[in-house]
Design a protein around this motif. Sequence first.
Motif, PDB file in Angstrom:
ATOM      1  N   SER A  14       0.827  -1.204   0.000  1.00  0.00           N
ATOM      2  CA  SER A  14       0.000   0.000   0.000  1.00  0.00           C
ATOM      3  C   SER A  14       0.865   1.259   0.000  1.00  0.00           C
ATOM      4  O   SER A  14       0.385   2.335   0.318  1.00  0.00           O
ATOM      5  N   ARG A  15       2.156   1.093  -0.344  1.00  0.00           N
ATOM      6  CA  ARG A  15       3.060   2.256  -0.387  1.00  0.00           C
ATOM      7  C   ARG A  15       2.712   3.142  -1.584  1.00  0.00           C
ATOM      8  O   ARG A  15       2.678   2.679  -2.715  1.00  0.00           O
ATOM      9  N   PRO A  16       2.489   4.431  -1.324  1.00  0.00           N
ATOM     10  CA  PRO A  16       2.124   5.319  -2.428  1.00  0.00           C
ATOM     11  C   PRO A  16       3.355   5.833  -3.182  1.00  0.00           C
ATOM     12  O   PRO A  16       4.453   5.935  -2.632  1.00  0.00           O
ATOM     13  N   PHE A  17       3.146   6.134  -4.422  1.00  0.00           N
ATOM     14  CA  PHE A  17       4.138   6.813  -5.250  1.00  0.00           C
ATOM     15  C   PHE A  17       3.576   8.193  -5.559  1.00  0.00           C
ATOM     16  O   PHE A  17       2.435   8.323  -6.011  1.00  0.00           O
ATOM     17  N   VAL A  18       4.353   9.230  -5.301  1.00  0.00           N
ATOM     18  CA  VAL A  18       3.935  10.597  -5.601  1.00  0.00           C
ATOM     19  C   VAL A  18       5.091  11.316  -6.276  1.00  0.00           C
ATOM     20  O   VAL A  18       6.226  11.283  -5.791  1.00  0.00           O
ATOM     21  N   TYR A  19       4.803  11.933  -7.386  1.00  0.00           N
ATOM     22  CA  TYR A  19       5.795  12.699  -8.154  1.00  0.00           C
ATOM     23  C   TYR A  19       5.181  14.058  -8.443  1.00  0.00           C
ATOM     24  O   TYR A  19       4.170  14.152  -9.138  1.00  0.00           O
ATOM     25  N   THR A  20       5.761  15.122  -7.906  1.00  0.00           N
ATOM     26  CA  THR A  20       5.236  16.470  -8.090  1.00  0.00           C
ATOM     27  C   THR A  20       6.353  17.394  -8.543  1.00  0.00           C
ATOM     28  O   THR A  20       7.411  17.418  -7.932  1.00  0.00           O
ATOM     29  N   ARG A  21       6.095  18.133  -9.603  1.00  0.00           N
ATOM     30  CA  ARG A  21       7.034  19.142 -10.084  1.00  0.00           C
ATOM     31  C   ARG A  21       6.218  20.340 -10.568  1.00  0.00           C
ATOM     32  O   ARG A  21       5.281  20.193 -11.345  1.00  0.00           O
ATOM     33  N   ASN A  22       6.608  21.522 -10.124  1.00  0.00           N
ATOM     34  CA  ASN A  22       5.955  22.754 -10.559  1.00  0.00           C
ATOM     35  C   ASN A  22       6.939  23.588 -11.381  1.00  0.00           C
ATOM     36  O   ASN A  22       8.146  23.368 -11.326  1.00  0.00           O
ATOM     37  N   ASN A  23       6.422  24.540 -12.106  1.00  0.00           N
ATOM     38  CA  ASN A  23       7.225  25.462 -12.914  1.00  0.00           C
ATOM     39  C   ASN A  23       8.157  24.749 -13.885  1.00  0.00           C
ATOM     40  O   ASN A  23       9.321  25.093 -14.022  1.00  0.00           O
ATOM     41  N   GLN A  24       7.643  23.751 -14.562  1.00  0.00           N
ATOM     42  CA  GLN A  24       8.407  23.028 -15.577  1.00  0.00           C
ATOM     43  C   GLN A  24       8.362  23.814 -16.888  1.00  0.00           C
ATOM     44  O   GLN A  24       7.315  24.291 -17.293  1.00  0.00           O
ATOM     45  N   THR A 178       5.490  -7.378  -8.792  1.00  0.00           N
ATOM     46  CA  THR A 178       4.332  -8.247  -8.606  1.00  0.00           C
ATOM     47  C   THR A 178       3.018  -7.472  -8.709  1.00  0.00           C
ATOM     48  O   THR A 178       1.955  -8.072  -8.691  1.00  0.00           O
ATOM     49  N   ARG A 179       3.102  -6.149  -8.800  1.00  0.00           N
ATOM     50  CA  ARG A 179       1.900  -5.306  -8.898  1.00  0.00           C
ATOM     51  C   ARG A 179       1.680  -4.864 -10.335  1.00  0.00           C
ATOM     52  O   ARG A 179       2.626  -4.620 -11.065  1.00  0.00           O
ATOM     53  N   PRO A 180       0.432  -4.702 -10.742  1.00  0.00           N
ATOM     54  CA  PRO A 180       0.181  -4.119 -12.060  1.00  0.00           C
ATOM     55  C   PRO A 180       0.492  -2.614 -12.025  1.00  0.00           C
ATOM     56  O   PRO A 180       0.253  -1.956 -11.015  1.00  0.00           O
ATOM     57  N   PRO A 181       1.045  -2.085 -13.092  1.00  0.00           N
ATOM     58  CA  PRO A 181       1.324  -0.639 -13.115  1.00  0.00           C
ATOM     59  C   PRO A 181       0.026   0.158 -13.255  1.00  0.00           C
ATOM     60  O   PRO A 181      -0.728  -0.038 -14.205  1.00  0.00           O
ATOM     61  N   MET A 182      -0.243   1.006 -12.276  1.00  0.00           N
ATOM     62  CA  MET A 182      -1.427   1.865 -12.284  1.00  0.00           C
ATOM     63  C   MET A 182      -0.999   3.240 -11.801  1.00  0.00           C
ATOM     64  O   MET A 182      -0.604   3.389 -10.650  1.00  0.00           O
ATOM     65  N   ILE A 183      -1.078   4.219 -12.692  1.00  0.00           N
ATOM     66  CA  ILE A 183      -0.615   5.560 -12.341  1.00  0.00           C
ATOM     67  C   ILE A 183      -1.551   6.613 -12.927  1.00  0.00           C
ATOM     68  O   ILE A 183      -2.038   6.480 -14.048  1.00  0.00           O
ATOM     69  N   ASN A 184      -1.815   7.627 -12.123  1.00  0.00           N
ATOM     70  CA  ASN A 184      -2.585   8.801 -12.547  1.00  0.00           C
ATOM     71  C   ASN A 184      -1.615   9.951 -12.748  1.00  0.00           C
ATOM     72  O   ASN A 184      -0.782  10.217 -11.873  1.00  0.00           O
ATOM     73  N   ILE A 185      -1.740  10.640 -13.869  1.00  0.00           N
ATOM     74  CA  ILE A 185      -0.890  11.803 -14.139  1.00  0.00           C
ATOM     75  C   ILE A 185      -1.804  13.000 -14.356  1.00  0.00           C
ATOM     76  O   ILE A 185      -2.718  12.954 -15.176  1.00  0.00           O
ATOM     77  N   GLU A 186      -1.546  14.081 -13.603  1.00  0.00           N
ATOM     78  CA  GLU A 186      -2.297  15.316 -13.787  1.00  0.00           C
ATOM     79  C   GLU A 186      -1.325  16.390 -14.247  1.00  0.00           C
ATOM     80  O   GLU A 186      -0.286  16.627 -13.620  1.00  0.00           O
ATOM     81  N   LEU A 187      -1.651  17.034 -15.347  1.00  0.00           N
ATOM     82  CA  LEU A 187      -0.857  18.138 -15.889  1.00  0.00           C
ATOM     83  C   LEU A 187      -1.699  19.406 -15.774  1.00  0.00           C
ATOM     84  O   LEU A 187      -2.868  19.413 -16.176  1.00  0.00           O
ATOM     85  N   PHE A 188      -1.132  20.472 -15.230  1.00  0.00           N
ATOM     86  CA  PHE A 188      -1.909  21.692 -15.056  1.00  0.00           C
ATOM     87  C   PHE A 188      -1.085  22.905 -15.447  1.00  0.00           C
ATOM     88  O   PHE A 188       0.117  22.952 -15.274  1.00  0.00           O
ATOM     89  N   LYS A 189      -1.790  23.864 -16.007  1.00  0.00           N
ATOM     90  CA  LYS A 189      -1.178  25.105 -16.494  1.00  0.00           C
ATOM     91  C   LYS A 189      -1.963  26.291 -15.991  1.00  0.00           C
ATOM     92  O   LYS A 189      -3.161  26.270 -15.936  1.00  0.00           O
TER      93      LYS A 189
END
Length: 189
Positions: A14-24, A178-189
């Motif tokens: 149940s470990r979450p993955f979070v990737y956040t980057r602003n001002n790209q 062993t887990r299926p890859p499931m990822i949500n990506i949000e892009l905002f401007k």
Amino acid sequence: MSFGIYAAGVIAGSRPFVYTRNNQPDGDIFEAAAVISALRAVSGPSGTVGRTMENVARGAVEAAADYVLPSEASLEREGIRGIARMVFLYTLNNMVTLLAMSSRAHQGWISVYTHQSRWLWADNVGFVSFGLGGRSEPGVEFIREVSPILSDTDMNNYGVLRTMSLALSEYHSRLDRTRPPMINIELFK
């Protein structure tokens, strides 16, 4: 202009993955650099006290002309921008393909949500959910499905492709196989 990315998924247990980057940076970075360069070239070296309004005005006119009319420098920028776009399309294709080669990819997906804020009229939004299973060319198919929503929200440029590739690469490197890859990506401007 710049944009931000927020990507989230589960990598192990149940470990979450979070990737956040602003001002790209997106595709505008070459235009800004060209205008600054043209202004500096005409108005004299930095630190010159004797700059006149005439020099600054001439620099602004030449910078605007270089931006609007094709010149050797603008064609070179277009070439560099095209090469950058091809490289990041290739990288994004590879990252989606790597995720699709995971052991349980038939249960996996990548969802992409785009949001472009506007002041005077309604915001532009888009959403695509891409299943990884049963695809012959998952990277190419992902790019085909995501491109319309990126274009609709003015995010179809190499900066967005680069940042999505980096997020998927980071996710792939931490994903428990062993887990299926499931990822949500949000892009905002």
